[in-house]
Motif scaffolding. Structure first.
Motif, PDB file in Angstrom:
ATOM      1  N   ASP A   1       0.862  -1.182   0.000  1.00 41.24           N
ATOM      2  CA  ASP A   1       0.000   0.000   0.000  1.00 41.24           C
ATOM      3  C   ASP A   1       0.898   1.232   0.000  1.00 41.24           C
ATOM      4  OD1 ASP A   1      -1.765   2.093   0.499  1.00 41.24           O
ATOM      5  OD2 ASP A   1      -2.966   0.955   1.937  1.00 41.24           O
ATOM      6  N   PRO A   2       1.048   1.884  -1.146  1.00 39.91           N
ATOM      7  CA  PRO A   2       1.986   3.020  -1.251  1.00 39.91           C
ATOM      8  C   PRO A   2       1.589   4.239  -0.428  1.00 39.91           C
ATOM      9  CG  PRO A   2       0.673   2.796  -3.253  1.00 39.91           C
ATOM     10  CD  PRO A   2       0.398   1.582  -2.425  1.00 39.91           C
ATOM     11  N   ARG A   3       0.420   4.210   0.181  1.00 42.00           N
ATOM     12  CA  ARG A   3       0.031   5.346   1.028  1.00 42.00           C
ATOM     13  C   ARG A   3       0.869   5.411   2.305  1.00 42.00           C
ATOM     14  NH1 ARG A   3      -6.335   4.391   1.632  1.00 42.00           N
ATOM     15  NH2 ARG A   3      -5.520   2.291   2.037  1.00 42.00           N
ATOM     16  N   PHE A   4       1.475   4.285   2.699  1.00 43.33           N
ATOM     17  CA  PHE A   4       2.313   4.259   3.889  1.00 43.33           C
ATOM     18  C   PHE A   4       3.683   4.870   3.601  1.00 43.33           C
ATOM     19  CE2 PHE A   4      -0.600   0.772   4.997  1.00 43.33           C
ATOM     20  CZ  PHE A   4      -0.865   1.076   6.332  1.00 43.33           C
ATOM     21  N   ARG A   5       4.167   5.678   4.528  1.00 45.58           N
ATOM     22  CA  ARG A   5       5.560   6.114   4.499  1.00 45.58           C
ATOM     23  C   ARG A   5       6.010   6.397   5.927  1.00 45.58           C
ATOM     24  NH1 ARG A   5       6.173  12.033   3.827  1.00 45.58           N
ATOM     25  NH2 ARG A   5       4.102  12.998   3.562  1.00 45.58           N
ATOM     26  N   VAL A   6       7.293   6.266   6.154  1.00 49.17           N
ATOM     27  CA  VAL A   6       7.844   6.447   7.497  1.00 49.17           C
ATOM     28  C   VAL A   6       9.015   7.399   7.437  1.00 49.17           C
ATOM     29  CG1 VAL A   6       9.339   4.418   7.267  1.00 49.17           C
ATOM     30  CG2 VAL A   6       8.726   5.250   9.544  1.00 49.17           C
ATOM     31  N   PHE A   7       9.107   8.264   8.431  1.00 53.79           N
ATOM     32  CA  PHE A   7      10.303   9.091   8.564  1.00 53.79           C
ATOM     33  C   PHE A   7      10.617   9.267  10.039  1.00 53.79           C
ATOM     34  CE2 PHE A   7       7.231  12.501   9.067  1.00 53.79           C
ATOM     35  CZ  PHE A   7       7.861  13.416   9.895  1.00 53.79           C
ATOM     36  N   THR A   8      11.855   9.590  10.328  1.00 48.25           N
ATOM     37  CA  THR A   8      12.327   9.751  11.699  1.00 48.25           C
ATOM     38  C   THR A   8      12.274  11.224  12.085  1.00 48.25           C
ATOM     39  OG1 THR A   8      13.795   7.855  11.452  1.00 48.25           O
ATOM     40  CG2 THR A   8      14.255   9.359  13.271  1.00 48.25           C
ATOM     41  N   ASP A   9      11.683  11.509  13.243  1.00 48.11           N
ATOM     42  CA  ASP A   9      11.612  12.911  13.661  1.00 48.11           C
ATOM     43  C   ASP A   9      12.952  13.372  14.225  1.00 48.11           C
ATOM     44  OD1 ASP A   9      11.568  11.474  16.020  1.00 48.11           O
ATOM     45  OD2 ASP A   9       9.677  12.284  16.751  1.00 48.11           O
ATOM     46  N   ASP A  10      13.089  14.679  14.336  1.00 40.07           N
ATOM     47  CA  ASP A  10      14.319  15.256  14.888  1.00 40.07           C
ATOM     48  C   ASP A  10      14.409  14.961  16.379  1.00 40.07           C
ATOM     49  OD1 ASP A  10      15.046  16.328  12.432  1.00 40.07           O
ATOM     50  OD2 ASP A  10      13.902  18.178  12.774  1.00 40.07           O
ATOM     51  N   PRO A  11      15.612  15.073  16.967  1.00 38.85           N
ATOM     52  CA  PRO A  11      15.738  14.880  18.420  1.00 38.85           C
ATOM     53  C   PRO A  11      14.782  15.774  19.187  1.00 38.85           C
ATOM     54  CG  PRO A  11      17.896  14.972  17.396  1.00 38.85           C
ATOM     55  CD  PRO A  11      16.905  15.331  16.320  1.00 38.85           C
ATOM     56  N   LEU A  12      14.297  15.263  20.302  1.00 35.96           N
ATOM     57  CA  LEU A  12      13.288  15.963  21.097  1.00 35.96           C
ATOM     58  C   LEU A  12      13.857  17.260  21.656  1.00 35.96           C
ATOM     59  CD1 LEU A  12      10.358  15.417  22.092  1.00 35.96           C
ATOM     60  CD2 LEU A  12      11.371  14.515  24.185  1.00 35.96           C
ATOM     61  N   PRO A  13      13.262  18.420  21.324  1.00 36.98           N
ATOM     62  CA  PRO A  13      13.761  19.690  21.864  1.00 36.98           C
ATOM     63  C   PRO A  13      13.311  19.903  23.304  1.00 36.98           C
ATOM     64  CG  PRO A  13      12.103  20.060  20.139  1.00 36.98           C
ATOM     65  CD  PRO A  13      12.144  18.593  20.420  1.00 36.98           C
ATOM     66  N   PRO A  14      13.966  20.791  24.035  1.00 38.47           N
ATOM     67  CA  PRO A  14      13.554  21.086  25.412  1.00 38.47           C
ATOM     68  C   PRO A  14      12.108  21.575  25.459  1.00 38.47           C
ATOM     69  CG  PRO A  14      15.716  22.027  24.959  1.00 38.47           C
ATOM     70  CD  PRO A  14      15.175  21.552  23.638  1.00 38.47           C
ATOM     71  N   GLY A  15      11.384  21.122  26.477  1.00 42.94           N
ATOM     72  CA  GLY A  15      10.012  21.577  26.666  1.00 42.94           C
ATOM     73  C   GLY A  15       8.961  20.759  25.948  1.00 42.94           C
ATOM     74  N   TRP A  16       9.388  19.827  25.114  1.00 45.22           N
ATOM     75  CA  TRP A  16       8.436  19.000  24.373  1.00 45.22           C
ATOM     76  C   TRP A  16       8.352  17.598  24.979  1.00 45.22           C
ATOM     77  CZ3 TRP A  16       5.374  19.811  19.935  1.00 45.22           C
ATOM     78  CH2 TRP A  16       5.501  21.061  19.322  1.00 45.22           C
ATOM     79  N   VAL A  17       7.149  17.030  24.950  1.00 44.29           N
ATOM     80  CA  VAL A  17       6.940  15.618  25.237  1.00 44.29           C
ATOM     81  C   VAL A  17       6.968  14.878  23.896  1.00 44.29           C
ATOM     82  CG1 VAL A  17       5.278  13.924  26.126  1.00 44.29           C
ATOM     83  CG2 VAL A  17       5.658  16.069  27.343  1.00 44.29           C
TER      84      VAL A  17
END
Length: 394
Positions: free
Chosen positions: A101-117
């Motif tokens: 199913d080509p609708r799926f795609r995955v990417f890695t988010d950036d490192p968690l910045p201060p103040g974020w969960v």
């Protein structure tokens, strides 16, 4: 004698106003929106929804979600999995789904910045990656098991009812004896504090939401800068929904037990530890709200069983005040068991061990209320494998 009469009187004064509030909420139940039913999409829904799924080491439970999303129809434009550096092969499962199913795609988010969960950070990054041609953003968790027709049903309901944001309560899958007993008592703390799913709150600060299935107009989410306003919240779904409602947008929380299931936590301990520490909703509430909710829970859910059992064990002298107190708490227990019947469709106990313990879950009420008290003024230091030593409560 004065002391014997004073304690029952004080308890009555403590419980009667809370009982009145509870009854005022429960009386709205017959007027609530009916549970959503699976729907087929209409042509105008074509490519209108972008789905975003945050993941961190979800390989053991994401497969039912991937399979369920692949069964959604042409209303889904794309399914973006935002992975936070899983080490268990989660991205590989998404890539395998992409081959079918080509609708799926995955990417890695950036490192968690201060103040974020971590969860709102991943969802925010996913939102920024969604196609501008999509009308709707749908956030879903890895533990969701969607039925065919879920997304079309959500969109059709949102369009027909004029919602800018709508989320669903699921059907919970129970497997082990401890969770069959404890989990319904924890869920009841929400039902006592807030209107039931399908009853819309007129007050932004009392809005409920569930991030496991969270549909929002893309332009509305852009107007509040994505998940930024909930970046430090461990209940980002409720925080964001209340922020959206405060801006004048229409927010709904509906019964989705017929369109999606969820397998949240494995066993009683994980349920107590993980779910119990976010149920207080302190990140989305004022201090006055927290204290008010704690009073209500103690008065109508935590005390009735204790009061009735204490009377049976101690057998204090019967007088008018004591009779009224005992009658009130028996009445509250009757309500509690009636609500157990009402929430039974919200649980799948088909393959559970000790599923009969569900019917004894009111005996866990004092423990469930204690769990809310323990977490209400304590900020989590660890969540889903991440440490948040520098997070500040409130």
């Amino acid at each position: 004698m004065i002391i014997d009469s004073l304690l029952p009187l004080l308890l009555l004064l403590f419980q009667v106003p809370a009982t009145a509030i509870l009854l005022s909420r429960l009386l709205k139940g017959p007027m609530r929106h009916p549970p959503l039913q699976p729907q087929q999409p209409t042509p105008e829904m074509l490519g209108s929804v972008s789905i975003v799924v945050p993941t961190l080491n979800e390989a053991l439970r994401i497969s039912p979600l991937l399979a369920g999303l692949s069964q959604q129809s042409y209303e889904v434009r794309e399914i973006i999995v935002v992975d936070s550096r899983s080490v268990d092969g989660t991205p590989d499962l998404v890539k395998a789904a992409n081959t079918k199913d080509p609708r799926f795609r995955v990417f890695t988010d950036d490192p968690l910045p201060p103040g974020w969960v971590g969860r709102p950070w991943a969802l925010h990054n996913g939102f920024l990656q969604t196609a501008k041609g999509s009308k709707w953003f749908l956030g879903m968790d890895a533990d969701v098991q969607p039925h065919p027709g879920l997304v079309a049903s959500l969109v059709e309901t949102a369009e027909a009812e004029g919602y800018d944001l709508v989320s669903l309560s699921p059907q919970f899958i129970l497997k082990y004896p401890g969770e069959c007993w404890l989990q319904p008592a924890l869920l009841m703390t929400l039902l006592y504090r807030f209107d039931s799913a399908g009853v819309n709150s007129s007050q932004a600060e009392r809005v409920m939401a569930n991030g496991q299935c969270f549909l929002c107009r893309r332009e509305v989410l852009g107007a509040v800068d994505g998940y930024s306003s909930a970046k430090g919240s461990f209940c980002d779904d409720v925080t964001l929904a209340r922020n959206v409602a405060a801006q004048g947008f229409q927010v709904g929380f509906l019964d989705g037990a017929k369109v999606l299931k969820v397998r949240m936590y494995e066993g009683a301990w994980e349920t107590w530890k993980e779910w119990g520490r976010s149920l207080d909703l302190k990140d989305a509430s004022s201090r006055a709200q927290i204290w008010g909710d704690l009073w209500l829970l103690l008065a109508v859910q935590g005390l009735p069983l204790i009061v009735v059992l204490s009377y049976l064990l101690i057998s204090p002298p019967i007088h008018l005040t004591m009779s009224l107190l005992l009658g009130l708490n028996i009445f509250l227990l009757i309500i509690r068991f009636a609500l157990l019947l009402a929430i039974a469709p919200s649980y799948d106990r088909t393959n559970s061990q000790g599923g009969w313990l569900f019917w004894l879950s009111p005996l866990a009420d004092p423990l469930a209320v204690l769990r809310i008290f323990l977490s209400a003024f304590r900020q989590p230091r660890e969540w889903r494998g991440r440490e948040y030593a520098d997070m500040v409560s409130g």
